[in-house]
Motif scaffolding. Structure first.
Motif, short mmCIF file in Angstrom:
data_model
loop_
_atom_site.label_atom_id
_atom_site.label_comp_id
_atom_site.label_asym_id
_atom_site.label_seq_id
_atom_site.Cartn_x
_atom_site.Cartn_y
_atom_site.Cartn_z
N SER A 11 0.77 -1.33 -0.10
CA SER A 11 0.05 -0.06 -0.02
C SER A 11 0.96 1.30 -0.04
N VAL A 12 0.81 2.10 -0.84
CA VAL A 12 1.22 3.32 -0.88
C VAL A 12 0.38 4.47 -1.08
N GLY A 32 0.23 -2.93 -9.84
CA GLY A 32 -0.64 -3.79 -9.21
C GLY A 32 -0.56 -3.38 -7.45
N PHE A 33 -0.07 -2.18 -7.10
CA PHE A 33 0.21 -1.76 -5.83
C PHE A 33 -1.30 -1.37 -5.44
N ASN A 34 -1.58 -1.25 -4.13
CA ASN A 34 -2.55 -0.60 -3.43
C ASN A 34 -2.34 0.88 -3.36
N ALA A 35 -2.65 1.63 -4.39
CA ALA A 35 -2.04 3.00 -4.69
C ALA A 35 -3.22 4.10 -4.56
N ASP A 54 -7.82 6.38 -7.18
CA ASP A 54 -8.23 6.30 -6.10
C ASP A 54 -7.89 7.62 -5.26
N VAL A 55 -8.59 8.60 -5.39
CA VAL A 55 -7.96 9.90 -4.90
C VAL A 55 -9.06 10.90 -4.08
N GLU A 68 -4.51 2.49 8.82
CA GLU A 68 -4.64 0.87 8.75
C GLU A 68 -4.27 0.04 7.83
N ASP A 69 -3.84 0.60 6.74
CA ASP A 69 -3.16 -0.19 5.66
C ASP A 69 -1.83 -0.34 6.02
N ASN A 70 -1.25 0.32 6.81
CA ASN A 70 0.38 0.43 7.07
C ASN A 70 0.85 0.60 5.82
N ALA A 71 0.33 1.81 5.11
CA ALA A 71 0.97 2.31 3.77
C ALA A 71 2.13 3.14 4.08
#
Lengths: 339, 339
Positions: A11-12, A32-35, A54-55, A68-71
């Protein structure tokens, strides 16, 4: 647009979606990152959302989500906007790994320290850009083949001189930053903040000041000069097309290194001026400049996209002397691979 | 390779087949001109002949042929080689029209006058080039869309102020030079030699001196700086890859204009240095440079190959006030069309 990311995708969270932050969002989503990202301006949020990203415009929300995501948090704003962002991070997501993409490294580290966030901070700087700015200028592939500087000034060295272990939060952040840079298609060159700043004063900020100067000099020649201006003028002044506030943000935050580079440049130009005025020769300058350009081409290739010839050093994160491996790579200007 | 030329194809004899002269030979041959050339070096003669061009290493032979053909002679050698060439022309082909492709115009006109050849001489300078030199760098299309400066300092104005007639040898040469430039794909901008030289000091020779300076500055940063150098450094230093003797030939033959441009540049850079060292701002420089670059882009386009936005003036060669038409076009930096 987005590749569907797997549950264990990194996650970034990118804070600031200008040319660099926005292009990074495009690349990481494609990888494919959770970006996801945040931007202050509503128009950017609208445009990025319309492009399928996703902004959000809500900073607190995005930081709570990142926690929560530990991004990994990426600071993608110019220096003047940094403090308010760091304040929010210290309040809402202090346990997240933190990096930046700013063109100066020492002043950013200083601000991060002032906000007590240095334990999980690893500075970064992708050496890529165009003269354009804002979401409209963002593109997939901007960092392809580019150097991404990753700084290790604040690596937590133990009292016995031991390098941080593989499970140290700083090491984890360092690893996440390197993985992110690689996912964006970049190569990683390690450097201390101060050495980075002195180097970019020479190879980026000096070219910016000089480009402004040449643009003004040509323009002072009036319509005839502008009509005759061709590729040597076009290339020499390209980065003068950069938004003035962005050039100021670079140069005015790297005063020491840039003053040193400007002093040398003034001395060389002044000497050429004296040689020409007195009927002498500019042989020394032209031969030295030709040799210097040759050394650059030998390392970086002649045209954008050429194969480069930088050395490659192996690094073993978590091994006792791994920070020394970074120092050695820095001295050689080497790319690193992680073993 | 060569288009078969018709019996009344214009004849052009190019003396010196480096990047400019050689590329011109390729273009004119392709355009159906009776185009041939001479070069001092045997290896160039061999290479050009192997590529299908009509080229010799014998200067006297080629000049005798040009005299028989009533060919336009093109001086394609650097300044240091000019005098010996003009001496041979004065001896073997003094009635030929004469032009040049050198990056300075006043010193060439002075040498032409010294050899008594000014009555049929019209100076020229195509604003095109690469950092490469020699026959191996030549290419078809180098001048496509480029500005070709054609000088009219020595137009033979009569005692009553009248412009030269259509049948005046100078007018004929002027027309032949313009036709040749157009055949090579260029557009023609008229200028006096001194104004040309001051303009190119700003838009070509200043960029060369500055590129050498930035190349040296980056190189002084060692391996780390060279590894971090990216597009701003690459573009800023591109012309530092030009052979030093060619840069010297430009700059050392345009001392007056270049010293003026260098003085302005030093003052701007020195001021930026002072502002940065004293904690001040480079707002003025960055805003002025950005505006100047914008004016250049408005005229020349943003990237190589963009449509340009130069004014276009009509010229009527041989009409009473046609030299004044050239003066007006020069002041506006305008392209000309011939009516």
């Amino acid at each position: 647009m987005n590749v569907k990311n797997s549950p264990d995708a990194p996650s970034v969270c990118i804070l600031g979606l200008g040319l660099i932050g926005g292009s990074l969002l495009r690349d990481l989503a494609a990888a494919g990152f959770n970006a996801y990202g945040w931007n202050r301006s509503e128009s950017t949020v609208r445009a990025a959302t319309a492009d399928g990203y996703d902004v959000t415009g809500n900073l607190e929300d995005v930081l709570v989500r990142a926690r929560e995501d530990n991004a990994l948090l990426v600071l993608g704003v110019p220096m003047p906007a940094l403090d308010s962002l760091l304040e929010a991070i210290a309040e809402h997501a202090p346990e997240c790994g933190l990096t930046d993409v700013t063109s100066v490294k020492a002043p950013v580290l200083e601000r991060v320290r002032a906000h007590g966030l240095e334990a999980r901070f690893v500075g970064g700087h992708p050496m890529a850009g165009t003269a354009d700015s804002g979401w409209k200028a963002t593109m997939h592939g901007l960092f392809d083949g580019a150097v991404w500087v990753v700084a290790h000034d604040n690596a937590p060295i133990g009292s016995a001189g031991q390098a941080p272990s593989r499970t140290n939060p700083w090491t984890k952040t360092w690893h996440a930053v390197v993985d992110m840079a690689h996912a964006a298609g970049a190569v990683v060159v390690p450097a201390h903040a101060k050495n980075h700043d002195r180097a970019v004063a020479r190879i980026s900020h000096l070219p910016h000041i000089v480009a402004e100067t040449v643009a003004i000099g040509g323009d002072l020649g009036g319509p005839l000069a502008l009509s005759l201006a061709a590729s040597s003028f076009r290339d020499a002044t390209r980065v003068a097309g950069t938004e003035p506030h962005l050039v100021r943000a670079m140069c005015e935050n790297n005063r020491e290194g840039l003053v040193e580079a400007l002093d040398e440049a003034v001395e060389l130009i002044r000497q050429a001026r004296e040689d020409l005025a007195s009927g002498g020769s500019v042989r020394g300058l032209t031969e030295d400049g030709f040799a210097a350009r040759g050394r650059f081409e030998a390392r970086a290739g002649r045209s954008k996209g050429d194969a480069t010839n930088r050395p490659i050093f192996n690094v073993h994160p978590g091994k006792p002397r791994w920070i020394s491996q970074l120092d050695a790579a820095e001295q050689a200007g080497a790319e690193i691979t992680i073993i």
